[in-house]
Every structure is written in structure tokens, then in C-alpha cells.
Write a protein that holds these residues in place. Structure first.
Motif, PDB file in Angstrom:
ATOM      1  N   ALA A  43       5.684   8.163   0.774  1.00 58.19           N
ATOM      2  CA  ALA A  43       4.910   7.769   2.468  1.00 58.19           C
ATOM      3  C   ALA A  43       3.377   7.513   2.058  1.00 58.19           C
ATOM      4  O   ALA A  43       2.670   7.325   3.785  1.00 58.19           O
ATOM      5  CB  ALA A  43       5.373   9.061   3.135  1.00 58.19           C
ATOM      6  N   ALA A  44       3.063   8.843   1.953  1.00 53.94           N
ATOM      7  CA  ALA A  44       1.250   9.228   1.688  1.00 53.94           C
ATOM      8  C   ALA A  44       0.288   7.579   1.165  1.00 53.94           C
ATOM      9  O   ALA A  44       0.674   7.147  -0.141  1.00 53.94           O
ATOM     10  CB  ALA A  44       1.009  10.195   1.375  1.00 53.94           C
ATOM     11  N   PRO A  45       0.029   6.698   2.145  1.00 53.90           N
ATOM     12  CA  PRO A  45      -1.063   5.448   1.060  1.00 53.90           C
ATOM     13  C   PRO A  45      -2.101   5.579   0.490  1.00 53.90           C
ATOM     14  O   PRO A  45      -2.792   6.905   0.584  1.00 53.90           O
ATOM     15  CB  PRO A  45      -1.453   4.807   2.627  1.00 53.90           C
ATOM     16  N   PRO A  46      -2.757   4.961  -0.085  1.00 58.91           N
ATOM     17  CA  PRO A  46      -3.364   4.864  -1.240  1.00 58.91           C
ATOM     18  C   PRO A  46      -5.149   5.025  -0.393  1.00 58.91           C
ATOM     19  O   PRO A  46      -4.328   4.678   0.457  1.00 58.91           O
ATOM     20  CB  PRO A  46      -3.360   4.159  -2.272  1.00 58.91           C
ATOM     21  N   VAL A  47      -6.425   5.500  -1.226  1.00 58.10           N
ATOM     22  CA  VAL A  47      -6.979   5.079  -0.322  1.00 58.10           C
ATOM     23  C   VAL A  47      -7.690   3.449  -0.892  1.00 58.10           C
ATOM     24  O   VAL A  47      -8.254   4.048  -1.927  1.00 58.10           O
ATOM     25  CB  VAL A  47      -8.149   6.074  -0.890  1.00 58.10           C
ATOM     26  N   GLU A  84       8.565  -9.145   1.802  1.00 59.67           N
ATOM     27  CA  GLU A  84       9.322 -10.082   2.526  1.00 59.67           C
ATOM     28  C   GLU A  84       8.829 -11.182   2.370  1.00 59.67           C
ATOM     29  O   GLU A  84       8.986 -12.452   2.622  1.00 59.67           O
ATOM     30  CB  GLU A  84       8.450  -8.806   3.901  1.00 59.67           C
ATOM     31  N   ILE A  85       6.852 -11.170   1.694  1.00 57.90           N
ATOM     32  CA  ILE A  85       6.374 -13.127   1.168  1.00 57.90           C
ATOM     33  C   ILE A  85       7.549 -13.484   0.123  1.00 57.90           C
ATOM     34  O   ILE A  85       7.859 -14.759   0.775  1.00 57.90           O
ATOM     35  CB  ILE A  85       5.262 -12.656   0.839  1.00 57.90           C
ATOM     36  N   ASP A 114      -5.114  -1.724  -3.168  1.00 55.72           N
ATOM     37  CA  ASP A 114      -4.062  -2.077  -1.388  1.00 55.72           C
ATOM     38  C   ASP A 114      -3.033  -1.529  -1.105  1.00 55.72           C
ATOM     39  O   ASP A 114      -2.224  -1.587  -1.954  1.00 55.72           O
ATOM     40  CB  ASP A 114      -4.039  -3.623  -1.019  1.00 55.72           C
ATOM     41  N   PRO A 115      -1.901  -0.367  -0.107  1.00 48.78           N
ATOM     42  CA  PRO A 115      -1.167  -0.173  -0.044  1.00 48.78           C
ATOM     43  C   PRO A 115      -0.176  -0.596  -0.305  1.00 48.78           C
ATOM     44  O   PRO A 115       1.226  -0.665  -0.377  1.00 48.78           O
ATOM     45  CB  PRO A 115      -1.279   0.582   1.858  1.00 48.78           C
ATOM     46  N   ASP A 116      -0.537  -1.968   0.116  1.00 47.94           N
ATOM     47  CA  ASP A 116       1.244  -3.509   0.150  1.00 47.94           C
ATOM     48  C   ASP A 116       1.236  -4.082  -0.345  1.00 47.94           C
ATOM     49  O   ASP A 116       1.971  -5.337  -0.410  1.00 47.94           O
ATOM     50  CB  ASP A 116       1.114  -4.176   1.744  1.00 47.94           C
ATOM     51  N   PHE A 117       0.267  -3.640  -2.283  1.00 46.35           N
ATOM     52  CA  PHE A 117       0.121  -4.663  -2.937  1.00 46.35           C
ATOM     53  C   PHE A 117       1.659  -4.821  -3.599  1.00 46.35           C
ATOM     54  O   PHE A 117       1.491  -6.444  -3.688  1.00 46.35           O
ATOM     55  CB  PHE A 117      -1.314  -4.468  -4.451  1.00 46.35           C
ATOM     56  N   GLU A 151      13.525  -3.626  -6.528  1.00 48.44           N
ATOM     57  CA  GLU A 151      12.578  -2.518  -5.140  1.00 48.44           C
ATOM     58  C   GLU A 151      12.829  -0.821  -5.207  1.00 48.44           C
ATOM     59  O   GLU A 151      13.985  -0.764  -5.394  1.00 48.44           O
ATOM     60  CB  GLU A 151      13.420  -3.680  -3.806  1.00 48.44           C
ATOM     61  N   VAL A 152      11.855  -0.589  -4.787  1.00 43.05           N
ATOM     62  CA  VAL A 152      12.118   1.004  -4.667  1.00 43.05           C
ATOM     63  C   VAL A 152      11.146   1.848  -3.704  1.00 43.05           C
ATOM     64  O   VAL A 152      10.691   0.557  -2.472  1.00 43.05           O
ATOM     65  CB  VAL A 152      10.995   1.379  -5.334  1.00 43.05           C
ATOM     66  N   VAL A 153      11.670   2.632  -2.343  1.00 45.04           N
ATOM     67  CA  VAL A 153      11.063   3.346  -1.609  1.00 45.04           C
ATOM     68  C   VAL A 153       9.697   3.458  -2.430  1.00 45.04           C
ATOM     69  O   VAL A 153       9.735   4.596  -3.405  1.00 45.04           O
ATOM     70  CB  VAL A 153      11.977   4.060  -1.253  1.00 45.04           C
ATOM     71  N   THR A 154       8.734   2.646  -1.948  1.00 38.84           N
ATOM     72  CA  THR A 154       7.593   3.932  -1.860  1.00 38.84           C
ATOM     73  C   THR A 154       6.661   4.536  -1.284  1.00 38.84           C
ATOM     74  O   THR A 154       7.436   4.798  -0.197  1.00 38.84           O
ATOM     75  CB  THR A 154       5.884   2.827  -1.678  1.00 38.84           C
TER      76      THR A 154
END
Length: 827
Positions: free
Chosen positions: A259-263, A280-281, A272-275, A254-257
């Protein structure tokens, strides 16, 4: 003093001079030099032309960031910063010189960095045990192999088929967890505790003295209930280890992603920013799997005792006073425990059906699954007390009650779920009109899921049968008169062993087919090789080059090989479903006892079952041996690493106990690094080889808005199109690749005909049109037919290796830098 490039690209003082390297070159240098002499030294640039520290020319603003493939390596080796450099010969006998700073730069003035991710999938030899989780990994990969098309959102019948496919694969993953747990329980609870210790008693202690603490009449654990509870410790330990391993790897990876989400683009699902945020899943899935695994152990504890208590219940005729008195009888508590356990297991199984797109729902579902897991643990503690309840006259007879029925039910459920996934994939492939070239017409996912289920069943059967042979001492090689315990594993495992034996026969036929195809392919390429190099076909080297090209095209037969290997699985599924529908899941074997022709057939089947048992046991030993070698020996790792790293690339969204996904750690790290350098004005060229090209592409898809168009990509030996677009059509293909190309300042793709993994990358070019990422022609391999001037040996055929040593790589890097220069200068 002159400067040198350090292990991580930093600069420092040159080490003291030493004698030139002799024939006793260090092993590190030998590994670094395994690809050949590389690019010839630049005669126009000498020591006096090296960059002076602190000068304006030294302020480099361009970076070549290399992402290696499955072979891994040390950072110094991958950066080419070893003090010695081979300039001639090969790895057995060559010419070396001290390396200059210019030798560590593919293009002058461009510093080189390497992202070394090899330790995420290798390193400690204990990770070889991950290969034993291969069935879990295959089912997890099958989840991502669903058909799909990125031109439009999935709707209507396609949406129903998509949800059905995901649900079927996740439930199949759940049955695999239960199956593996049941196999370990088959040894600890059935063979050791029930049949040997409680059933045979003193005889078991005499033949197996190390079981005297459990089987001897003088032992307090020799009673049926305590012995069964001790046997349950074995599967409980396995569940605890898998639980702990999954939690630890989740924390390590696990890493800290950023802050700026991708397009996010619908045409590129990996944007997808959550890919890559899967914690959690995976947490709720892990709780559900642990709950079901605990429930499998608990039901095997409850059923034997409840069966005995229900048999004693017949003495109550049913009058009101007697029924009131019976309320305190053990069978009431046992029945209540079974009902509560069924409710917990059913709720846990249903919880995996929801894909969990909404993060808020995942948080609530995670809490709910944790409650179910804790409830299963509480029921396990209560069931232990129920099993220890004094029962005078309770004796163990035959096999453990419920074991065979539960095993047959699992086999039937797996067969039905694979069939359901097959139908859903066929509907999804038809309705969504997947891109042309999808492997097995979009059915590669169900085929992989079936292969994972077959391997899981094979491993289970091998563990139980080989364990029974070792524990009983009965076998074909047992001498007459030797002590032998009459232990019998569930007959349903014999179905699996029969399938494994047939699998061995088909494997031999497949090898013969591949050898014949290779021979025909070599002859087919022979004419073109003679034209390309203008040499005669009588020269043995011409045949070697033609054979290398034929080997490079062998990847296209993988779907046919997979289909052939699944024929025994289809027969096994048919047999299991027929037995389930006929109510004969606990049959004595595939063929009933008979005489005449049927007797001969039964004898053949018995031989095949024995051979399947040996093959299954040998496969477990071979996996452990190959895994140990793969994580310690580079050639072995290169042989098995490609398929393994494809499997562990994907997040664990179907089976949380599978080996961890290295991309969940690697991609966010790459994104953070590239984004920082780009924002500082550094021109970044991502260079990905083999699986590293997939990581590089995933990185570009995750880059934030302000980095788009300011990064270039060079892929070499890349499986993006040849493997990923064909086997994962919902996530890779011409449409996502066109989106990827639009995010880059430039993209170059290098491949060879002799490379069995790489190939051209197709991108969509206009409505209905398809082009390829340049250059359009493959690199020549070998570059020269004869030995170059100053060398006595002909160049090696590189195949999938050493793209960075090819002059075409330096040219592609220069062109990418030119495109980045234009992007930074603007219109």
C-alpha cells in the motif's frame, strides 16, 4: 539436542546421527559443494559454543537476504543447510563433515534467508518453448534500450524523438505478430489448403494420403472454400495459444503490491510506483495484437474469394436495374467486409502508439481494444460464411492470392520502422547527452530491434520453406522417380534465406575474430599475472589465469559483434525498401534469370538461399534443444541464462506475447518482505549475485519512505554497470546509482577481473564527478597461485561464481552490518 537450520531458515531438532558421507555423496550435496570448500571452519567455535535455544543471544535481529543469479538452485542448496559440508578437496574428490549451525552463518548471529526465483524462468521443460518467442522478447527489450539521461526531464526535440522511438518499436512488435501468423498461414492456408488440396486435388491425396479428408474428390471439404477454411484453423490455433499463454502468465505473475508507495525520484525511473504494475497496459496491447493477428488470417480468407467474385462482376455493364440486382452479389459483401476489417486493424494498430502513462486512460483504452478484438472475431465468423458461399467453377491456381503481397508489405514496414527507430535513437542520444559508455553510441536499441525482426523473418522463412519441402517431398536428396508435389512458397522468403546464409558466413568470421582477440588479450594480461603472483610465464597456470582475465574482458566486444551480425539485416532492409519503392514486392527472387556472369551469380545466390533455408530450420531445432537443456541442466542454463534473464527482466510494454517478466512478480515480493522485516526492527542486508543484484537494486528503489537508510546492499558479480548502464542508459547509470546509494545505509560491490559479467559500479559524486562503489580493487582470482596448506590441488579460477565463499564477502557483510547498526542507533 542441538539445533539445525531448516530449509527456509527455521529451526528444528537435529536429525538422527548417521554415518559420515562417503564417496557416494548425494547429487544434491555435490551441487551444493561445486564452489569449493568455502570459508575454513572457525576453530574457536565448537559444538559447546553453539547458540542455545531460547537464550537472549538467540534473538537474532539481523538477516542476510540472498537473491541468487541466473543459475538458480534448490532452496536448501542456496542456504547451505545440507547435512554434509565439504571442508577440503573439490567436487570430484573431497573431505566432508556434518554441518554445524555455525557453518550456515556467514557472520555469527546473522540468520540467512534466500529468495529463490529460479522457477519463474525455469522449471517445467515445456517452458523451453519460450525460446521460440525470442524475436518477441528482443523487440520488447529494444523498447527499454532507448538512450536517455536522468539529469533533467526530456523536452522539445528529445521528447518528440522519445515518443517516436517508442511508437516505432511498438509498431514493429505488431508486425512481428502478423509475420508469425502469416508464416503459419503460409503452411495451413497456402501450401496445404490452396496449393495442395484445392489446387492439385487427387494428386495431393495420392502423394500425401493423410490429406485425403481434404484433397480427395469424394470429400465434402475438397472444394476451394471449405479447404481454405480448414487451412485457416492452423494459424487461428497458434493465435489462440499465444493469447491463452499471455493471459495465463499475466495472472500467474501478478501480485498485490504494498500500500505504501516508494519515494519517486526523477533521477531513478525504476522508483516509479507504477513501474512494475503493467497489467492494464499489457491487456490492451494483447487485445490489439490478437486483433491484428486475427485480421491477418481473415484477410487471407477474404482476398481469394473476393478476387473470384470481382472477376465475375465484369458481366454487369452497370445499368441501374443490374446494379440494384448486383447489391445482393457476394462481391458487395466481400468488399464491405474488407473495408470493415481494414478499419478494425487500423484502429488496433493506432491504439499501440499511445504509451499509456495515465492509468485512467489505460482502462478506457483497454475497453476500446477489447471491442476491437471482439469485432475482429465477429468479422472472422462472417468471413468464414462468406468463404463457404457456393462458387461454381472456383479453382485454386498458383499461390494463395494476397499472400506474397502481404508478406512483402510486412517486410517493407519492418525495414521502415527499424530505420525510423534508428533516426529517433540518434536524435535522442544527441539531444539528451546520454552518460558516457552507452553501447553503440545509444543505437543498441534499434540494433536489437533489427535483430529481433531478422530472427522473426528467419523463423518464418524456415517454417514455410521447410514445411514446403516436407509436404512436397521435393528436395536435393529426393531420389529420381519419387512422388513430388509442385508446391511453391512466396519468393520474398528467399531474401531472408539469403540474409541468413550471409549471417552464417559472418558468424564464422566473428568467431575467428574473437579467438584472435582472446589470444592477444591473454598475452596482454600475462605480464600483470606474473607480477601479481610472482611466478614465471613458463608455468602453464600463469597462462590459464591470463586467459581467464582475457575472457573476463571479452564482454566489451559485444557491440562490435552485434554490429557485424546486423550487416545482412541492413542489406536485406535495403533490398526490401528498393523493391517496395519500385513496386516489385512480389518479385520472383533476389536475382532474375540470366546467363553469363549473371548466371553464375544467380547460381551462387541459389546455393546461399538453400544453405540459408537449412540454417534457419536448424536454428529452430537448436533453440528448442537449447531451451530444453537450459531448463533442465544447470551448465546449459548458465551458458544462455544471462542474456535470457536480462531480456525477461523488463515488463512486456512493447510485445504482450513475449515471455513474461519475472521481475513483475519478484520485485513486489521482495519489497513486501524487506519492508516488513525493517519495520519490525530487523537489520536487513540484501545480498544480490549476478541478476539477483539487479532485482535487489530494483527492490531498494521500490521501498517505502520509512525503510530508507535502514537497509544495506552487497552486490557481487553484478552486471548493474557493465551491462545495464551501457545497454539501458535511460534507466541505469551513475545518476540512478547515486540515488540508489542515498537510499541505503551501506553498499558494497564485489567483482573480479576474470568475471565476464561483473565490474565496478560508477556513481555520480558531485557535479560532473564520478566515483565507484567500494571496494575499489577487484577480488584476486584465484586467491592463491599454489595449493593451500593441507590441500593437494591448486584453487580453481572462479570467474563469475562462488562470491559468497570468498573471505572478502564475509568482510563486506560485517561492514554493512556495522553501518546498519549506526543507522538504527541514529545520530
Amino acid at each position: 539436542m542441538s539445533e539445525h537450520v531448516g530449509p527456509l531458515g527455521s529451526r528444528g531438532t537435529e536429525p538422527p546421527a548417521a554415518s559420515p558421507p562417503s564417496s557416494a555423496v548425494s547429487s544434491e550435496v555435490s551441487r551444493m559443494c561445486s564452489c569449493g570448500p568455502g570459508l575454513p571452519p572457525n576453530p574457536d567455535r565448537g559444538a559447546e559454543d553453539e547458540i542455545v535455544p531460547g537464550s537472549a543471544e538467540n534473538q537474532l535481529d539481523s538477516v542476510e537476504l540472498r537473491v541468487h543469479g541466473v543459475s538458480g538452485g534448490q532452496a536448501e542448496e542456496l542456504l547451505d543447510v545440507e547435512p554434509a559440508m565439504r571442508v577440503g578437496g573439490d567436487r570430484l574428490a573431497g573431505f566432508f563433515r556434518w554441518r554445524r549451525e555455525a557453518d550456515t552463518e556467514t557472520v555469527p548471529g546473522v540468520r540467512r534467508e534466500i529468495f529463490a526465483w529460479g522457477n519463474l524462468t525455469s522449471g517445467r521443460s515445456s517452458r523451453a518453448l519460450w525460446l521460440l518467442l525470442l524475436p518477441f522478447m528482443l523487440v520488447n527489450v529494444a523498447y527499454w534500450m532507448r538512450p536517455g539521461c536522468q539529469d533533467r526531464p526530456v523536452a522539445g526535440l528529445g521528447k518528440i524523438a522519445d515518443n517516436t522511438y517508442g511508437a516505432a518499436v511498438r509498431l514493429l512488435a505488431l508486425t512481428l505478430t502478423s509475420l508469425i501468423t502469416l508464416a503459419v498461414a503460409g503452411i495451413g492456408m497456402d501450401l496445404v489448403a490452396w496449393q495442395c488440396a484445392a489446387g492439385l486435388g487427387q494428386e495431393c491425396a495420392r502423394v500425401r494420403p493423410w490429406l485425403s479428408f481434404l484433397a480427395s474428390h469424394s470429400s465434402a471439404l475438397s472444394a476451394t472454400g471449405p479447404a481454405l477454411l480448414v487451412g485457416a484453423l492452423m494459424p487461428a490455433t497458434v493465435v489462440a495459444v499465444l493469447w491463452r499463454l499471455s493471459r495465463r502468465t499475466a495472472a500467474d505473475y501478478e501480485v498485490v503490491t504494498a500500500a505504501a508507495p516508494p519515494v519517486h525520484s526523477r533521477e531513478a525511473p525504476l522508483s516509479d510506483p507504477d513501474f512494475w504494475r503493467n497489467s492494464e497496459i499489457m491487456a490492451r496491447l494483447r487485445s490489439a495484437h490478437v486483433s491484428v493477428a486475427i485480421g491477418t488470417v481473415v484477410i487471407l480468407l477474404l482476398l481469394p474469394a473476393l478476387r473470384y467474385d470481382l472477376a465475375r462482376r465484369e458481366q454487369f455493364p452497370g445499368t441501374l436495374p443490374e446494379l440494384l440486382g448486383a447489391a445482393v452479389e457476394p462481391w458487395v459483401a466481400g468488399s464491405l467486409l474488407v473495408v470493415l476489417l481494414a478499419a478494425v486493424v487500423t484502429a488496433s494498430a493506432l491504439s499501440v502508439l499511445v504509451p499509456g502513462v495515465d492509468p485512467r486512460w489505460n482502462v478506457r483504452a483497454d475497453r476500446f481494444c477489447r471491442v476491437l478484438r471482439d469485432a475482429a472475431l465477429l468479422l472472422a465468423a462472417v468471413a468464414a460464411g462468406y468463404t463457404l458461399w457456393p462458387r461454381p467453377g472456383w479453382e485454386a491456381v498458383g499461390q494463395l492470392p494476397g499472400h506474397s503481397v502481404l508478406l512483402g508489405t510486412l517486410f517493407a514496414a519492418q525495414s521502415g520502422l527499424v530505420l525510423l527507430a534508428l533516426v529517433a535513437a540518434a536524435v535522442l542520444h544527441t539531444t539528451e547527452r546520454a552518460p558516457e559508455g552507452a553501447a553503440m553510441y545509444g543505437l543498441a536499441g534499434p540494433a536489437t530491434a533489427a535483430l529481433g525482426a531478422l530472427l522473426g523473418s528467419a523463423f518464418s522463412a524456415a517454417v514455410v520453406y521447410q514445411g514446403s519441402l516436407w509436404l512436397s517431398g521435393c528436395g536435393p536428396l529426393t531420389p529420381d522417380g519419387a512422388a513430388c508435389l509442385p508446391l511453391s512458397p512466396p519468393a520474398a522468403y528467399s531474401w531472408v534465406q539469403l540474409a541468413i546464409a550471409l549471417e552464417g558466413v559472418i558468424a564464422v568470421l566473428v568467431l575467428a575474430f574473437l579467438a584472435l582477440r582472446l589470444r592477444r588479450g591473454t598475452r596482454a594480461h600475462l605480464l600483470q599475472v606474473t607480477r601479481d603472483y610472482e611466478r614465471s610465464a613458463r608455468d602453464l597456470r600463469t597462462w590459464h589465469i591470463a586467459e581467464a582475465r582475457a575472457l573476463g574482458r571479452m564482454t566489451e566486444v559485444l557491440p562490435a559483434v552485434l554490429a557485424a551480425l546486423l550487416l545482412p539485416a541492413a542489406a536485406l532492409a535495403g533490398l526490401v525498401l528498393y523493391s517496395a519503392l519500385s513496386g516489385n514486392l512480389a518479385a520472383d527472387g533476389p536475382v532474375p534469370a540470366a546467363g553469363g556472369a549473371l548466371g553464375v551469380a544467380q547460381g551462387v545466390v541459389s546455393v546461399l538461399i538453400g544453405a540459408g533455408s537449412l540454417l534457419g530450420g536448424a536454428s529452430l531445432v537448436a533453440l528448442a534443444w537449447i531451451g530444453h537443456g537450459a531448463y533442465r541442466d544447470r551448465p546449459t542454463r548458465q551458458a544462455v541464462g544471462a542474456l535470457w534473464d536480462v531480456g525477461t527482466f523488463w515488463p512486456r510494454v512493447a510485445h504482450p506475447l513475449a515471455p513474461p517478466s519475472y521481475a513483475e512478480r519478484a520485485v513486489p515480493q521482495l519489497v513486501a518482505r524487506v519492508a516488513r522485516m525493517t519495520r519490525e526492527g530487523t537489520r536487513v542486508v540484501l545480498s544480490g549475485h549476478s541478476q539477483g543484484s539487479v532485482l535487489a537494486a530494483a527492490t531498494v528503489w521500490q521501498l517505502p519512505d520509512d525503510c530508507l537508510g535502514r537497509v544495506a546492499l552487497v552486490t557481487h558479480g553484478s552486471p548493474l554497470d557493465r551491462l545495464y548502464a551501457r545497454y539501458f542508459p535511460a534507466y541505469f547509470g551513475p545518476v540512478p546509482f547515486a540515488d540508489l546509494q542515498g537510499r541505503l545505509a551501506d553498499w558494497r560491490n564485489l567483482w573480479r577481473t576474470t568475471d565476464a559479467i561483473a565490474g565496478p559500479v560508477r556513481v555520480r559524486s558531485g557535479p560532473g564527478g564520478t566515483g565507484t562503489v567500494g571496494p575499489d580493487e577487484p577480488l584476486p582470482d584465484p586467491r592463491n597461485y599454489d595449493a593451500p596448506p593441507g590441500e593437494a590441488r591448486r584453487p580453481e579460477i572462479m570467474g563469475h561464481s562462488c562470491y559468497t565463499d570468498d573471505p572478502a564477502y564475509a568482510e563486506a557483510l560485517r561492514e554493512s552490518l556495522d553501518s546498519l547498526e549506526e543507522a538504527y542507533q541514529g545520530p
